[in-house]
Each structure stands twice: as C-alpha cells, then as structure tokens.
Design an enzyme around this catalytic site. Structure first.
Site, PDB file in Angstrom:
ATOM      1  N   SER A   1     -39.136  75.073 -25.375  1.00  0.00           N
ATOM      2  CA  SER A   1     -37.840  75.175 -24.466  1.00  0.00           C
ATOM      3  C   SER A   1     -37.819  76.000 -23.792  1.00  0.00           C
ATOM      4  O   SER A   1     -37.483  76.139 -22.598  1.00  0.00           O
ATOM      5  CB  SER A   1     -36.603  75.157 -25.423  1.00  0.00           C
ATOM      6  OG  SER A   1     -36.776  76.504 -26.454  1.00  0.00           O
TER       7      SER A   1
ATOM      8  N   LYS B   1     -32.814  75.464 -19.503  1.00  0.00           N
ATOM      9  CA  LYS B   1     -31.540  75.572 -18.973  1.00  0.00           C
ATOM     10  C   LYS B   1     -31.174  75.281 -17.471  1.00  0.00           C
ATOM     11  O   LYS B   1     -30.098  74.846 -17.000  1.00  0.00           O
ATOM     12  CB  LYS B   1     -31.183  76.990 -19.166  1.00  0.00           C
ATOM     13  CG  LYS B   1     -31.090  77.437 -20.634  1.00  0.00           C
ATOM     14  CD  LYS B   1     -29.723  77.165 -21.263  1.00  0.00           C
ATOM     15  CE  LYS B   1     -29.744  77.328 -22.643  1.00  0.00           C
ATOM     16  NZ  LYS B   1     -30.531  78.618 -23.263  1.00  0.00           N
TER      17      LYS B   1
ATOM     18  N   GLU C   1     -21.242  81.485 -19.465  1.00  0.00           N
ATOM     19  CA  GLU C   1     -21.606  82.164 -20.520  1.00  0.00           C
ATOM     20  C   GLU C   1     -22.871  82.251 -20.611  1.00  0.00           C
ATOM     21  O   GLU C   1     -23.763  81.462 -20.212  1.00  0.00           O
ATOM     22  CB  GLU C   1     -20.881  81.855 -21.814  1.00  0.00           C
ATOM     23  CG  GLU C   1     -21.703  80.774 -22.561  1.00  0.00           C
ATOM     24  CD  GLU C   1     -21.749  79.542 -21.915  1.00  0.00           C
ATOM     25  OE1 GLU C   1     -20.950  79.189 -21.141  1.00  0.00           O
ATOM     26  OE2 GLU C   1     -22.762  78.874 -22.331  1.00  0.00           O
TER      27      GLU C   1
HETATM   28  C1  LIG Z   1     -30.800  78.901 -24.880  1.00  0.00           C
HETATM   29  C2  LIG Z   1     -31.968  78.462 -25.218  1.00  0.00           C
HETATM   30  C3  LIG Z   1     -32.304  77.777 -26.244  1.00  0.00           C
HETATM   31  C4  LIG Z   1     -30.855  77.293 -27.168  1.00  0.00           C
HETATM   32  O1  LIG Z   1     -30.224  76.541 -26.573  1.00  0.00           O
HETATM   33  P1  LIG Z   1     -29.900  75.170 -26.856  1.00  0.00           P
HETATM   34  O2  LIG Z   1     -28.682  74.693 -26.189  1.00  0.00           O
HETATM   35  O3  LIG Z   1     -29.998  74.667 -28.329  1.00  0.00           O
HETATM   36  O4  LIG Z   1     -31.283  74.534 -26.310  1.00  0.00           O
HETATM   37  C5  LIG Z   1     -33.379  77.330 -26.871  1.00  0.00           C
HETATM   38  N1  LIG Z   1     -34.514  77.865 -26.169  1.00  0.00           N
HETATM   39  C6  LIG Z   1     -34.506  78.712 -25.055  1.00  0.00           C
HETATM   40  C7  LIG Z   1     -35.715  78.975 -24.465  1.00  0.00           C
HETATM   41  C8  LIG Z   1     -33.126  79.048 -24.324  1.00  0.00           C
HETATM   42  O5  LIG Z   1     -33.238  79.772 -23.407  1.00  0.00           O
END
Ligand SMILES: *Cc1c(COP(=O)(O)O)cnc(C)c1O
Length: 407
Positions: free
Chosen positions: A388, A100, A122
């Site tokens: 992620s 993010k 948000e």
């Molecule tokens: C917010 C988040 C997601 C999901 O958001 P996307 O916009 O689909 O990437 C996935 N993994 C993590 C670790 C997150 O914090």
C-alpha cells in the site's frame, strides 16, 4: 465492469443497499447538521463519478500525475522463500507514496463539481493528509488537515510535506491523540462549515456513501491487477489477495474486482500491536463488537458500556479502533479471512522485504507481508500482496528498531 446501480436488498459484497448497508453494517448515523451535506453526496456521487468527462479527468490524472498503472511486480526471492508465487501491487510507487492519492483525487474532483471551495481531511500516518494537500495544491483549493498530536510527533516528515504544500495542519489533542480523534475534529469542522466545505474521508469508513465512494475510487487497484495478472500468468485471477486493514481502503481497492470471484481468497491483515489481547492492539475484528463510530455501524473496539477503546499499533495508518462496514460484512460472512500481525512481526517483515527485494515498505504494508508467515501456500498458488505504501515516512521507527533480531 462499471455498475452504478445500488441494490434494494441487503447489498452485495461489492455494494451496499440504498441505505448504505453491507449486510448488517453501514448506514449513515450523522448529526442533523450534516444531513444536507451527506444527502447531497448520496444523491449525486454516482451520477458525477460516472460522467464521461469526470472519468476522463480522473483517469488522465491517475496516469499523468500519479503514475498509474502501478507495476505488478513478481517478487522472485520472496516467492522462493515461501515456495509459491508472490506478486506485489506497487502502490508504494504512486505520487506521494501510497494508495491514498487515488481517493483524494477522486473526491476533490467530486467536491469541485459540488461547488465546494474548502477541503478538510483527517489523517493518521499523514499519507491521506499529504495526498489531500497535494491535490488541493494542484487544484488551487484551501486545505485543512486534522491530525492527532501523537501522530504529528511520530510522522514529522509528512507534517512538513503538508505545510510545504500549503495546507493548514490542526492538532487534535483529545483522547489517544491519534486518527480517531482527528476524525472527530474533522467531523466537528464539517458541522460548523456545512455549505462551502467538502470532507475528504481517507478510508472506506464514515457515513454512506463514503465507504462505497472510496471503494470505487480505490477499485482501480484490482482493475489493473486483473489485466496485469493476465499478462504475467495467463489468468486474471490469483488464488489469494492479501492487504493490510486500517479503515480498509487499500484492501477494498485490492479486493474489489475479485469480491464476486469466489475462488479468490481475500485476506485482510489487522494490526495486533503488542499482541491481540495485550490491551495494546488495533485488531478490530478480533476485539470489536457491533457499534457506531464516525457515522456508520460496524465493528468497533469498545468497552462493556460502549466507550471506544484506545487502539495501538506501531503504524499510525492502522491505529484505528474501527473497520469499514464492507470489511465487517466480509468478516461476518466469512468471504474474507482476517488475520493480524504484531508490531514486531511487521518490523521483521519490513526488514525482510528490504533485503530480499530491495523495497522499503510502509509499516502498514509490512503487516500484509507478515501474514505470509501465518499461511501455507502451494507451489502453484498465485498471491497478490497490496504494497500500500513506501517506507520513507517510517524511517525514524525503522532506525530505532534496526537492531531487532533478524530472521
Ligand atoms: C493509510 C494507510 C493504510 C491504512 O489505510 P486503509 O484505508 O486501511 O488502506 C495502509 N497503508 C498505507 C501505506 C497507508 O498510508
């Protein structure tokens, strides 16, 4: 590699057309009160983003503050288990613990150039809120984060982080009290403060130009992956890229520079909650129909008469009843393969990664890992899984489930 043109046709996989459409999905469905803000953003985002001074500041911060490039790690024991080659793109090692921050830095730098002094956001899991609060602290800007009451409860460490970083966390008490409701509150705030405020949207959702802008900021993920794969394997192209999808920003970033490489299979994994048809799910492409949510036309989980359905996922970051328009287009055209993993499958995959590789993943990322069990790979395949985020924020949930049957 950098393309700042916007096409006049139906858009491409990578880019929307001038109206913000990827095929049938996208656009900007906004109240009149926001028209000037969104229009200003649309007119200026590409020019600002590709200004050399902006690029230098953005990339210097990604390197020195975020810690990029993030490693591309060959997961040997996981690869052995699946009898193939699995690389993990380690977005979990970013400052603040997820992808993010790539987007938060980009948008806050952009907001500064637009002369905005107040930042709103948000958040679901709290990762986007933490990332935005972090960048606002770094730049000395006021920061207000909207968060569903239920998410405030289940993501307490991230709420504490945002407060320590000087942000104000405002609870969203309507609806399912999760991400969708926090987004509604943030939009309401922006309508009331159109002049001095920039709304940092945390995924590839929202009115045009947000999906394209966020995808471009996150495209650093696949830009790095190509170079790193070349070093590891002698080829820039994997056979598969796998990422979880809430709104779709880590997937958009992980896919971006492979979208036009048609040999690369793009696999998006949604949250099936208690099961796709259990009524407790967030598998938007399986359950959704075309509709408008939070400013763009996309696939939306909704009732017969168009009321948005409350989603469910064990992971707050995937608990969203929509999906970015780029992904709706990838789904509709078949360029992307959309799978889903249940809460239990994600938990199992998370525990497995801990034991096989010594990495505690975010519950969101664990959905991408769970999809490995649903596919057959060749010994010679090269997979990239976008990890992620890291699992620190999910420890409470992991502790509650640690007695779950192990594989
Ligand atoms: C917010 C988040 C997601 C999901 O958001 P996307 O916009 O689909 O990437 C996935 N993994 C993590 C670790 C997150 O914090």
């Amino acid at each position: 590699m950098i393309n700042t043109t916007i096409s006049l046709n139906r858009g491409t996989y990578k880019q929307p057309n001038i109206f913000g459409y990827y095929g049938n999905y996208g656009g900007a469905y906004i109240p009149e009160m926001l028209h000037r803000n969104v229009e200003e953003l649309k007119e200026r985002y590409l020019e600002i983003m590709y200004e050399p001074a902006f690029q230098k500041e953005f990339r210097d911060l990604l390197r020195d503050y975020v810690g990029r490039p993030t490693p591309l790690f060959y997961a040997k024991r996981l690869s052995e288990k699946h009898n193939t080659n699995i690389y993990l793109k380690r977005e979990d090692l970013n400052h603040t613990g997820a992808h993010k921050i790539n987007n938060a830095i980009g948008q806050v730098l952009l907001a500064q150039r637009l002369g905005k002094k107040r930042i709103i956001a948000e958040t679901g899991a709290g990762q986007h809120g933490v990332a935005t609060a972090t960048v606002c602290a770094l730049m000395g800007l006021e920061c207000i984060v909207y968060m569903g009451v239920k998410d405030i409860e289940r993501q307490a460490p991230n709420v504490a982080r945002m407060k320590m970083l000087g942000a104000t966390v405002r609870p969203a008490a309507s609806g399912s009290q999760t991400l969708k409701d926090a987004t509604n509150e943030a939009i309401r705030d922006w309508i009331n403060n159109p002049n001095d405020t920039h709304y940092v949207i945390g995924s590839v959702v929202g009115p045009h130009p947000y999906p394209d802008m966020v995808a471009r900021f996150q495209s650093i993920i696949s830009e790095e992956t190509r170079k790193q794969l070349l070093e590891h394997t002698g080829s820039e192209l994997p056979t598969h890229v796998i990422a979880c999808v809430g709104g779709g920003s880590n997937a958009a970033g992980a896919f971006y520079h492979f979208l036009d490489e048609l040999t690369v299979k793009l696999i998006a994994v949604e949250a099936a909650g208690h099961g796709v048809h259990s009524g407790m799910s967030a598998a938007t492409t399986q359950l959704g129909r075309p509709g408008v949510l939070h400013g763009s036309k996309s696939l939306v989980m909704q009732t017969e008469d168009g009321q948005v359905v409350e989603p469910h996922s064990i992971s707050a970051g995937l608990d969203y009843p929509g999906i970015g328009p780029m992904h709706a287009h990838l789904f509709e055209t078949g360029r992307g393969t959309f799978l889903s993993a249940t809460d239990d499958e994600a938990l199992q995959a998370a525990f497995e990664l801990c034991r096989l590789e010594g990495i505690i993943p975010a519950l969101e990322s664990a959905h991408a890992l769970a999809a490995l069990n649903q596919l057959r790979f060749k010994r010679t395949d090269t997979l990239v899984v976008c990890l992620s985020g890291r699992g620190d924020k999910d420890l409470a949930t992991y502790m509650k489930n640690i007695e779950a049957p192990n594989p």
